[in-house]
Design an enzyme around this catalytic site. Structure first.
Site, PDB file in Angstrom:
ATOM      1  N   LYS A 193       0.853  -1.184   0.000  1.00  0.00           N
ATOM      2  CA  LYS A 193       0.000   0.000   0.000  1.00  0.00           C
ATOM      3  C   LYS A 193       0.889   1.233   0.000  1.00  0.00           C
ATOM      4  CE  LYS A 193      -3.628   2.434   2.436  1.00  0.00           C
ATOM      5  NZ  LYS A 193      -4.688   2.382   3.445  1.00  0.00           N
ATOM      6  N   ARG A 203     -10.701  10.926   1.506  1.00  0.00           N
ATOM      7  CA  ARG A 203     -10.672  11.773   2.705  1.00  0.00           C
ATOM      8  C   ARG A 203     -12.023  12.446   2.907  1.00  0.00           C
ATOM      9  NH1 ARG A 203      -4.848  12.049   2.941  1.00  0.00           N
ATOM     10  NH2 ARG A 203      -4.591   9.804   2.831  1.00  0.00           N
ATOM     11  N   ARG A 214       1.043  10.153   5.293  1.00  0.00           N
ATOM     12  CA  ARG A 214       1.225   8.823   5.893  1.00  0.00           C
ATOM     13  C   ARG A 214       2.542   8.182   5.466  1.00  0.00           C
ATOM     14  NH1 ARG A 214      -3.919   8.467   7.632  1.00  0.00           N
ATOM     15  NH2 ARG A 214      -5.682   8.628   6.211  1.00  0.00           N
ATOM     16  N   GLU A 230       7.205  -6.573   1.689  1.00  0.00           N
ATOM     17  CA  GLU A 230       5.938  -6.428   2.416  1.00  0.00           C
ATOM     18  C   GLU A 230       5.035  -7.646   2.190  1.00  0.00           C
ATOM     19  OE1 GLU A 230       4.874  -4.370   4.552  1.00  0.00           O
ATOM     20  OE2 GLU A 230       5.995  -2.509   4.376  1.00  0.00           O
ATOM     21  N   LYS A 245      -2.279  -1.535  -3.716  1.00  0.00           N
ATOM     22  CA  LYS A 245      -3.144  -0.365  -3.691  1.00  0.00           C
ATOM     23  C   LYS A 245      -2.315   0.901  -3.758  1.00  0.00           C
ATOM     24  CE  LYS A 245      -6.300   1.891  -0.558  1.00  0.00           C
ATOM     25  NZ  LYS A 245      -6.764   1.978   0.789  1.00  0.00           N
ATOM     26  N   SER A 271     -10.196   5.738  -4.751  1.00  0.00           N
ATOM     27  CA  SER A 271     -11.080   6.876  -4.981  1.00  0.00           C
ATOM     28  C   SER A 271     -10.589   7.818  -6.083  1.00  0.00           C
ATOM     29  CB  SER A 271     -11.275   7.647  -3.676  1.00  0.00           C
ATOM     30  OG  SER A 271     -10.035   8.045  -3.129  1.00  0.00           O
ATOM     31  N   TYR A 310     -15.313   0.842  -6.861  1.00  0.00           N
ATOM     32  CA  TYR A 310     -16.587   1.515  -6.616  1.00  0.00           C
ATOM     33  C   TYR A 310     -17.562   1.302  -7.779  1.00  0.00           C
ATOM     34  CZ  TYR A 310     -13.699   3.590  -3.020  1.00  0.00           C
ATOM     35  OH  TYR A 310     -12.859   3.744  -1.945  1.00  0.00           O
TER      36      TYR A 310
HETATM   37  C1  PBG Z   1      -7.335   3.334   5.351  1.00  0.00           C
HETATM   38  C2  PBG Z   1      -7.796   3.308   3.941  1.00  0.00           C
HETATM   39  C3  PBG Z   1      -7.647   4.330   2.998  1.00  0.00           C
HETATM   40  C4  PBG Z   1      -8.249   3.850   1.830  1.00  0.00           C
HETATM   41  C5  PBG Z   1      -8.748   2.582   2.099  1.00  0.00           C
HETATM   42  N1  PBG Z   1      -8.438   2.262   3.404  1.00  0.00           N
HETATM   43  C6  PBG Z   1      -7.093   5.686   3.139  1.00  0.00           C
HETATM   44  C7  PBG Z   1      -5.651   5.884   3.304  1.00  0.00           C
HETATM   45  O1  PBG Z   1      -4.883   4.961   3.504  1.00  0.00           O
HETATM   46  O2  PBG Z   1      -5.225   7.058   3.289  1.00  0.00           O
HETATM   47  C8  PBG Z   1      -8.335   4.592   0.524  1.00  0.00           C
HETATM   48  C9  PBG Z   1      -9.352   4.059  -0.424  1.00  0.00           C
HETATM   49  C10 PBG Z   1      -9.624   4.958  -1.563  1.00  0.00           C
HETATM   50  O3  PBG Z   1      -8.966   6.015  -1.745  1.00  0.00           O
HETATM   51  O4  PBG Z   1     -10.541   4.623  -2.332  1.00  0.00           O
HETATM   52  N2  PBG Z   1      -8.402   2.986   6.225  1.00  0.00           N
END
Ligand code: PBG
Length: 323
Positions: A193, A203, A214, A230, A245, A271, A310
């Site tokens: 990730k 967000r 992060r 990982e 991801k 997203s 989605y």
């Molecule tokens: C963390 C989480 C995130 C997403 C899924 N799980 C946010 C992040 O790590 O900042 C993002 C999913 C998306 O952008 O569609 N709980």
């Protein structure tokens, strides 16, 4: 001329005959956001996606199931947040309640994955608890993930998505689930990730309050080899499915992961990837349906067995129409 590749492209039936990659509804997972609200609320940055009420969530889960979508993934949006993200581990919190209602509506076996991470629940917006000097405290966070996963399993999740990128999270959650009698609950590990700008619209979807970034726990987008480390660590700790991801900017990582493991590989079209295509389509700059199908097919072609998207329900409808 001896070889004429165009021969195999001459008609739609010929192209179907030799097609290497197929999208399938049952290998899609639909992520959804739920909040304790009377009616669903639109998410401005993700046209077509909403924060669900309990009723609309249940309805959407039933619709996904009826159309053959493989499963749903739930994110809770709490009314209150605190430093520890306490509501994440509350059996009466938003996520646990949503899991119970969804489980009651879709029957015992349907895939309901719970996002196990604190960021939706903390007032500072980080995926874990903080040390006195404001750093994300890896080892202190693990205990919260363990509690949260057990609460989610009790509430009806048969899969947990470990998205927090804390070291050791898979092993700690596996032990906690097994100790609580949930040895059948599947761990979907967000193994590779990345600290990505493409999470931007998420967000807004979860109303996260994060200042900063992060980068001390999610991976540097410049790194490729590191993902193999990982993935290896998560498998050693008992991950059932490993995920990459985001998806589209990381297809090399999807392909590397597929080549290096013997478990299912998932990829999450996040997203920002969703919103980019929606925005371009809304402006008439691309053909929406063709772009969505091409994007998802590319993720499959790179090696993903499972795709979180989605668009899952809509794509399932299209695939049904094609048959
Ligand atoms: C963390 C989480 C995130 C997403 C899924 N799980 C946010 C992040 O790590 O900042 C993002 C999913 C998306 O952008 O569609 N709980």
């Amino acid at each position: 001329m001896i070889e004429r590749p165009r021969r195999l492209r001459q008609s739609s039936v010929m192209r179907s005959l030799v097609r290497e990659t197929h999208l399938r509804a049952d290998a899609l997972i639909l992520p959804m956001f739920v909040r304790d609200i009377p009616e669903p609320v639109a998410i401005n940055a993700m046209p077509g996606v909403v924060q669900h009420s309990f009723a609309s969530l249940v309805h959407a889960a039933q619709e996904a199931k009826a159309l053959g979508v493989g499963g749903v993934m739930l994110f809770g949006v709490p009314a209150d947040r605190d430093a520890m993200g306490s509501e994440a581990c509350d059996a009466d919190g938003i996520l646990a309640r949503a899991l119970r209602e969804t489980r009651a509506a879709v029957g015992p076996d349907y895939i309901i994955c719970a996002d196990v991470c604190l960021d939706e629940f903390t007032e500072h917006g980080h995926c874990g608890v903080l040390t006195a000097d404001g750093r994300v405290d890896n080892d202190a966070t693990l205990a919260h993930y363990a509690d949260m996963a057990v609460v989610c399993a009790q509430a009806g999740a048969n899969m947990v998505g470990l998205s927090g990128m804390m070291d050791g999270q898979v092993g700690v959650v596996r032990n906690a689930l097994d100790d609580a009698g949930y040895d059948d609950v599947v761990i979907l590990a967000y193994s590779a990730k990345y600290a990505s700008a493409f999470y931007g619209p998420f967000r807004e979807a979860v109303q996260s309050r994060l200042d900063g970034d992060r980068r001390t726990y999610q991976q540097d987008p410049a790194n490729r080899r590191e993902s193999m480390r990982e993935v290896r660590l998560d498998l050693e700790q008992g991950a059932d499915i490993v995920m990459v991801k985001p998806a589209l900017p990381y297809l090399d990582i999807v392909a590397d992961t597929r080549a290096s493991v013997d478990v299912p590989v998932a990829a999450y079209v996040v997203s920002g990837e969703y919103s980019m295509i929606e925005a371009a389509a809304a402006n008439g700059w691309i053909n929406r349906r063709a772009a969505i199908l091409e994007a998802l097919t590319s993720v499959k072609r790179a090696g993903a067995d499972i795709i979180c998207t989605y668009w899952a329900t809509e794509v399932a409808k299209w695939l049904k129409e094609q048959q």
